[in-house]
Write an enzyme that holds these catalytic residues in place. Structure first.
Site, PDB file in Angstrom:
ATOM      1  N   GLY A  26      11.755 -62.096  66.581  1.00  0.00           N
ATOM      2  CA  GLY A  26      12.529 -61.049  67.072  1.00  0.00           C
ATOM      3  C   GLY A  26      12.851 -60.297  66.206  1.00  0.00           C
TER       4      GLY A  26
ATOM      5  N   GLU B 232      19.439 -60.834  62.728  1.00  0.00           N
ATOM      6  CA  GLU B 232      19.078 -61.632  64.207  1.00  0.00           C
ATOM      7  C   GLU B 232      18.813 -60.300  64.243  1.00  0.00           C
ATOM      8  OE1 GLU B 232      17.037 -63.224  66.702  1.00  0.00           O
ATOM      9  OE2 GLU B 232      18.698 -65.359  66.271  1.00  0.00           O
ATOM     10  N   ASP B 233      18.072 -60.515  65.990  1.00  0.00           N
ATOM     11  CA  ASP B 233      17.534 -58.979  66.485  1.00  0.00           C
ATOM     12  C   ASP B 233      18.466 -58.645  67.914  1.00  0.00           C
ATOM     13  OD1 ASP B 233      16.933 -61.671  68.414  1.00  0.00           O
ATOM     14  OD2 ASP B 233      14.491 -60.970  68.900  1.00  0.00           O
TER      15      ASP B 233
ATOM     16  N   ASP C 166      23.139 -62.965  72.131  1.00  0.00           N
ATOM     17  CA  ASP C 166      23.034 -62.690  73.585  1.00  0.00           C
ATOM     18  C   ASP C 166      23.873 -64.154  73.913  1.00  0.00           C
ATOM     19  OD1 ASP C 166      22.450 -62.574  76.612  1.00  0.00           O
ATOM     20  OD2 ASP C 166      21.392 -64.596  76.178  1.00  0.00           O
TER      21      ASP C 166
ATOM     22  N   LYS D  94      25.847 -58.346  72.394  1.00  0.00           N
ATOM     23  CA  LYS D  94      25.569 -58.400  74.060  1.00  0.00           C
ATOM     24  C   LYS D  94      26.927 -59.399  74.213  1.00  0.00           C
ATOM     25  CE  LYS D  94      20.710 -58.381  76.425  1.00  0.00           C
ATOM     26  NZ  LYS D  94      20.788 -59.521  77.056  1.00  0.00           N
TER      27      LYS D  94
ATOM     28  N   PHE E 291      18.312 -56.725  79.803  1.00  0.00           N
ATOM     29  CA  PHE E 291      17.665 -57.558  79.320  1.00  0.00           C
ATOM     30  C   PHE E 291      16.698 -55.796  78.215  1.00  0.00           C
ATOM     31  CE2 PHE E 291      13.746 -59.809  77.735  1.00  0.00           C
ATOM     32  CZ  PHE E 291      14.572 -61.078  77.084  1.00  0.00           C
ATOM     33  N   VAL E 292      17.048 -56.122  76.773  1.00  0.00           N
ATOM     34  CA  VAL E 292      15.915 -55.266  76.238  1.00  0.00           C
ATOM     35  C   VAL E 292      14.973 -55.201  75.329  1.00  0.00           C
ATOM     36  CG1 VAL E 292      18.685 -54.166  75.818  1.00  0.00           C
ATOM     37  CG2 VAL E 292      18.112 -55.008  74.300  1.00  0.00           C
TER      38      VAL E 292
ATOM     39  N   ASP F 153      11.432 -58.609  72.481  1.00  0.00           N
ATOM     40  CA  ASP F 153       9.957 -59.526  73.998  1.00  0.00           C
ATOM     41  C   ASP F 153      10.762 -59.215  75.221  1.00  0.00           C
ATOM     42  OD1 ASP F 153      10.594 -61.395  72.505  1.00  0.00           O
ATOM     43  OD2 ASP F 153       9.386 -62.166  73.651  1.00  0.00           O
TER      44      ASP F 153
END
Ligand code: IMP
Ligand code: MG
Length: 181
Positions: free
Chosen positions: A46, A101-102, A105, A133, A154-155, A161
């Site tokens: 990601g 990191e992307d 969560d 998030k 969820f993005v 992805d």
């Protein structure tokens, strides 16, 4: 012909906002690590777009390594099982590391990653995440550098992805409901 943007319900972060924010993050990193050499550890898959844009804004010596971490199959709920794979020759010992990191969560991926790098003898380990998030956190992990906070949706896009798709968007968006099914 169908438009590539058809699956997108709304754009949360635009291409222009991303560009501006990355330049601000790089300014902070350049200042904080002045006189040092850093090792960016990019969490695949990601973060590949984010780290490519970020590293080009840095004016301190920066090396890069890629670690593979997976905590999701093709669903949108974290399994809590995080696997880490490093390539041959990965040497974190005595390095000043920034994990790139992307999105954070639950925080489990980064918790594992941080523990792994410390075990391997890293001198320092900080986190730079493109998205956060915070409402979804289950472990106590905080990033030193955060691009944007996003709500509990969820993005996709800019590397992120759903079911291995939609990474190519230059923005961050939310998919129309029918695409999650
Ligand atoms: P964590 O271990 O629960 O913090 O999960 C982090 C990983 O889950 C991220 O590196 C992403 O790959 C994935 N992830 C979590 N939320 C999203 C999202 O909204 N879109 C895409 N991927 C996500
Ligand atoms: Mg990830």
């Amino acid at each position: 012909m169908s438009n590539i943007n058809d699956p997108i319900k709304k754009i949360l972060v635009s291409e222009e906002q991303i560009k501006e924010r990355i330049s601000e993050l790089a300014t902070e990193i350049n200042r904080d690590y002045e006189g040092r050499e850093i090792l960016l550890v990019s969490v695949l898959t990601g973060s590949f777009i984010f780290v490519a844009d970020l590293i080009r804004e840095l004016n301190i010596p920066a090396e890069i390594s890629f670690l593979f971490a997976s905590s999701y199959g093709s669903g949108i709920v974290s399994t809590g099982n995080v696997e880490i794979h490093a390539g041959k020759g990965f040497e974190p010992k005595d390095r000043d590391i920034i994990i790139v990191e992307d999105i954070i969560d639950s925080g489990r991926t980064l918790e594992k990653m941080q523990a792994y790098l410390k075990e391997q003898g890293a001198k320092s380990v900080e986190i730079c995440t493109f998205l956060d998030k915070p409402s979804r956190r289950v472990v106590d992990i905080k990033a030193k550098y955060t691009g944007f906070e996003v709500p509990d949706e969820f993005v996709v896009g800019y590397g992120l992805d759903f079911d291995y798709k939609y990474r190519q968007y230059p923005f961050v968006g939310v998919l129309k409901n029918e695409y999650y099914e």
